[in-house]
Design a protein around this motif. Structure first.
Motif, mmCIF file in Angstrom:
data_model
loop_
_atom_site.group_PDB
_atom_site.id
_atom_site.type_symbol
_atom_site.label_atom_id
_atom_site.label_comp_id
_atom_site.label_asym_id
_atom_site.label_seq_id
_atom_site.Cartn_x
_atom_site.Cartn_y
_atom_site.Cartn_z
ATOM 1 N N VAL A 108 0.845 -1.204 0.000
ATOM 2 C CA VAL A 108 0.000 0.000 0.000
ATOM 3 C C VAL A 108 0.874 1.245 0.000
ATOM 4 O O VAL A 108 1.822 1.350 0.787
ATOM 5 N N THR A 109 0.542 2.182 -0.883
ATOM 6 C CA THR A 109 1.193 3.489 -0.902
ATOM 7 C C THR A 109 0.176 4.536 -0.491
ATOM 8 O O THR A 109 -0.875 4.677 -1.129
ATOM 9 N N LEU A 110 0.473 5.268 0.599
ATOM 10 C CA LEU A 110 -0.426 6.293 1.126
ATOM 11 C C LEU A 110 0.130 7.681 0.847
ATOM 12 O O LEU A 110 1.343 7.899 0.900
ATOM 13 N N ALA A 111 -0.766 8.616 0.573
ATOM 14 C CA ALA A 111 -0.356 10.012 0.406
ATOM 15 C C ALA A 111 -1.526 10.921 0.745
ATOM 16 O O ALA A 111 -2.691 10.595 0.488
ATOM 17 N N TYR A 112 -1.196 12.071 1.334
ATOM 18 C CA TYR A 112 -2.164 13.127 1.615
ATOM 19 C C TYR A 112 -1.629 14.378 0.900
ATOM 20 O O TYR A 112 -1.021 15.253 1.544
ATOM 21 N N PRO A 113 -1.840 14.487 -0.397
ATOM 22 C CA PRO A 113 -1.130 15.505 -1.200
ATOM 23 C C PRO A 113 -1.335 16.938 -0.750
ATOM 24 O O PRO A 113 -0.401 17.741 -0.785
ATOM 25 N N GLU A 114 -2.560 17.292 -0.336
ATOM 26 C CA GLU A 114 -2.830 18.665 0.078
ATOM 27 C C GLU A 114 -2.689 18.857 1.593
ATOM 28 O O GLU A 114 -2.896 19.951 2.111
ATOM 29 N N ASN A 115 -2.366 17.803 2.306
ATOM 30 C CA ASN A 115 -2.274 17.871 3.777
ATOM 31 C C ASN A 115 -1.017 17.139 4.248
ATOM 32 O O ASN A 115 -1.069 16.282 5.131
ATOM 33 N N GLN A 116 0.116 17.500 3.690
ATOM 34 C CA GLN A 116 1.343 16.757 3.940
ATOM 35 C C GLN A 116 1.915 16.984 5.342
ATOM 36 O O GLN A 116 2.543 16.088 5.908
ATOM 37 N N GLU A 117 1.725 18.136 5.905
ATOM 38 C CA GLU A 117 2.396 18.480 7.159
ATOM 39 C C GLU A 117 1.736 17.841 8.383
ATOM 40 O O GLU A 117 2.400 17.219 9.207
ATOM 41 N N THR A 118 0.418 18.003 8.511
ATOM 42 C CA THR A 118 -0.296 17.505 9.703
ATOM 43 C C THR A 118 -1.602 16.815 9.281
ATOM 44 O O THR A 118 -2.695 17.304 9.582
ATOM 45 N N PRO A 119 -1.509 15.671 8.609
ATOM 46 C CA PRO A 119 -2.733 15.042 8.081
ATOM 47 C C PRO A 119 -3.736 14.623 9.154
ATOM 48 O O PRO A 119 -4.952 14.770 8.945
ATOM 49 N N PHE A 120 -3.261 14.116 10.289
ATOM 50 C CA PHE A 120 -4.205 13.659 11.303
ATOM 51 C C PHE A 120 -4.956 14.833 11.930
ATOM 52 O O PHE A 120 -6.185 14.795 12.076
ATOM 53 N N PHE A 124 16.225 -10.949 -0.627
ATOM 54 C CA PHE A 124 15.023 -10.397 0.001
ATOM 55 C C PHE A 124 15.138 -8.885 0.157
ATOM 56 O O PHE A 124 14.195 -8.134 -0.121
ATOM 57 N N GLN A 125 16.298 -8.430 0.591
ATOM 58 C CA GLN A 125 16.512 -6.988 0.755
ATOM 59 C C GLN A 125 16.430 -6.269 -0.584
ATOM 60 O O GLN A 125 15.901 -5.146 -0.661
ATOM 61 N N LYS A 126 16.939 -6.899 -1.646
ATOM 62 C CA LYS A 126 16.850 -6.306 -2.983
ATOM 63 C C LYS A 126 15.398 -6.233 -3.446
ATOM 64 O O LYS A 126 14.964 -5.230 -4.026
ATOM 65 N N TRP A 127 14.627 -7.281 -3.180
ATOM 66 C CA TRP A 127 13.201 -7.304 -3.534
ATOM 67 C C TRP A 127 12.467 -6.156 -2.845
ATOM 68 O O TRP A 127 11.702 -5.427 -3.480
ATOM 69 N N LEU A 128 12.725 -5.970 -1.558
ATOM 70 C CA LEU A 128 12.059 -4.902 -0.811
ATOM 71 C C LEU A 128 12.521 -3.526 -1.286
ATOM 72 O O LEU A 128 11.715 -2.593 -1.401
ATOM 73 N N ALA A 129 13.814 -3.384 -1.568
ATOM 74 C CA ALA A 129 14.336 -2.102 -2.050
ATOM 75 C C ALA A 129 13.711 -1.725 -3.390
ATOM 76 O O ALA A 129 13.426 -0.543 -3.640
ATOM 77 N N ASN A 130 13.472 -2.701 -4.248
ATOM 78 C CA ASN A 130 12.827 -2.425 -5.541
ATOM 79 C C ASN A 130 11.388 -1.946 -5.343
ATOM 80 O O ASN A 130 10.938 -1.016 -6.029
ATOM 81 N N ILE A 131 10.682 -2.563 -4.416
ATOM 82 C CA ILE A 131 9.316 -2.123 -4.110
ATOM 83 C C ILE A 131 9.336 -0.687 -3.604
ATOM 84 O O ILE A 131 8.515 0.146 -4.008
ATOM 85 N N TRP A 132 10.300 -0.371 -2.741
ATOM 86 C CA TRP A 132 10.366 0.966 -2.160
ATOM 87 C C TRP A 132 10.754 2.010 -3.209
ATOM 88 O O TRP A 132 10.274 3.142 -3.170
ATOM 89 N N ALA A 133 11.615 1.635 -4.150
ATOM 90 C CA ALA A 133 11.988 2.560 -5.226
ATOM 91 C C ALA A 133 10.778 2.878 -6.097
ATOM 92 O O ALA A 133 10.561 4.042 -6.484
ATOM 93 N N GLN A 134 9.963 1.872 -6.397
ATOM 94 C CA GLN A 134 8.743 2.094 -7.185
ATOM 95 C C GLN A 134 7.748 2.954 -6.413
ATOM 96 O O GLN A 134 7.078 3.821 -6.984
ATOM 97 N N LYS A 135 7.663 2.710 -5.111
ATOM 98 C CA LYS A 135 6.750 3.488 -4.267
ATOM 99 C C LYS A 135 7.177 4.957 -4.244
ATOM 100 O O LYS A 135 6.339 5.867 -4.326
#
Length: 295
Positions: A221-233, A271-282
């Motif tokens: 899951v990739t989450l983003a709050y584009p207009e509320n980046q500083e204090t979303p909660f 495994f670390q390479k697999w996770l790093a690739n996911i994070w780069a895409q994210k």
């Protein structure tokens, strides 16, 4: 003034909802302790999960009354409520828990979070999370483990004990692999990513070692709050939340995530390479989201 009035009202309603559902969940935990039959314990666990679903549903209703949110949800059509999933996500704010529970409450089993041990002592929340069998993790620094080698592997054993309870009922286990919430200050100390912190592979490895054979998929899951980046909660509680982006990738549980992470060094590197690739895409996906906002 209206925003601060909404903040007070929403805090009161969310706390009221949390206290009510937590008390009900804790009562089911007491029932589980005294019931003599496994079948009855199973139904008590299902009841606790229903109360967590109710908590997520009421939170969504409360916050929807004061926020006019544009939900941008992509992917996840193949998910179902009878499966076992390992969910990984970037971590921005306390709002993430509300969002994940709101988005996935009717798609998959209610998420179970890996929590810091200190949260066990938070009134109502700690006890209810314990009643829901969520793992409470003690994190030790490298220096501490050098001085106290007997503490090595305790998190893995805690994970195994917790995950044993998940084997009898469909479950979603959530891991925030960055290990902490993203801030621009923390981001300054690393150069790999623009919108993320480096992923820590050990937490996922613990979970996969404990119950990897049960997981049907890894839900990225990739989450983003584009207009509320500083204090979303805070913005969510004040009725200022504008847009929430939730991108869902359903990944296979294949040879890239199956192996002995702790004793097989070639597999660990893979495994670390697999996770790093996911994070780069994210990170690239978040770049597109935030550039669209800037434009």
């Amino acid at each position: 003034m209206l925003a601060y009035l909404l903040l007070i009202i929403n805090i009161f309603l969310v706390l009221l909802n949390t206290v009510f559902c937590s008390v009900m969940i804790c009562l089911t935990a007491v029932i589980k302790l005294v019931l003599p039959f496994k079948a009855l314990k199973f139904y008590a666990t299902k009841l606790a999960n229903v109360m967590m679903w109710l908590w997520a549903t009421l939170n969504l209703k409360i916050l929807s009354l004061s926020n006019h949110v544009e939900w941008d949800i992509q992917g996840g059509d193949s998910l179902h409520k009878d499966g076992w999933y390992l969910m990984i996500s970037n971590h921005i704010s306390w709002a993430d828990i509300v969002v994940l529970c709101s988005v996935f409450k009717d798609k998959i089993p209610m998420p179970k979070f890996f929590l810091k041990y200190q949260l066990l002592y938070v009134p109502f929340i700690g006890m209810s999370c314990w009643a829901l069998d969520m793992p409470f993790m003690r994190r030790y620094s490298r220096g501490y483990l050098i001085r106290h080698p007997e503490k090595r592997g305790q998190d893995l054993e805690t994970t195994r004990r917790s995950c044993t309870k998940f084997k009898h009922i469909p479950t979603t286990v959530v891991n925030y692999v960055e290990g902490t919430r993203f801030t621009t200050e923390k981001q300054k100390h690393q150069t790999e990513y623009n919108y993320l912190l480096p992923p820590k592979s050990g937490g996922i490895a613990y979970t996969l070692a404990a119950m990897g054979e049960l997981f049907e998929n890894v839900v990225d899951v990739t989450l983003a709050y584009p207009e509320n980046q500083e204090t979303p909660f805070k913005d969510m509680l004040m009725g200022k939340m504008e847009r929430i982006v939730v991108h869902i990738d359903v990944l296979p549980v294949d040879e890239r995530v199956r192996g002995d992470y702790f004793n097989d060094k070639p597999y660990k590197r893979q495994f670390q390479k697999w996770l790093a690739n996911i994070w780069a895409q994210k990170d690239q996906r978040l770049k597109v989201v935030y550039q669209r906002t800037d434009d």
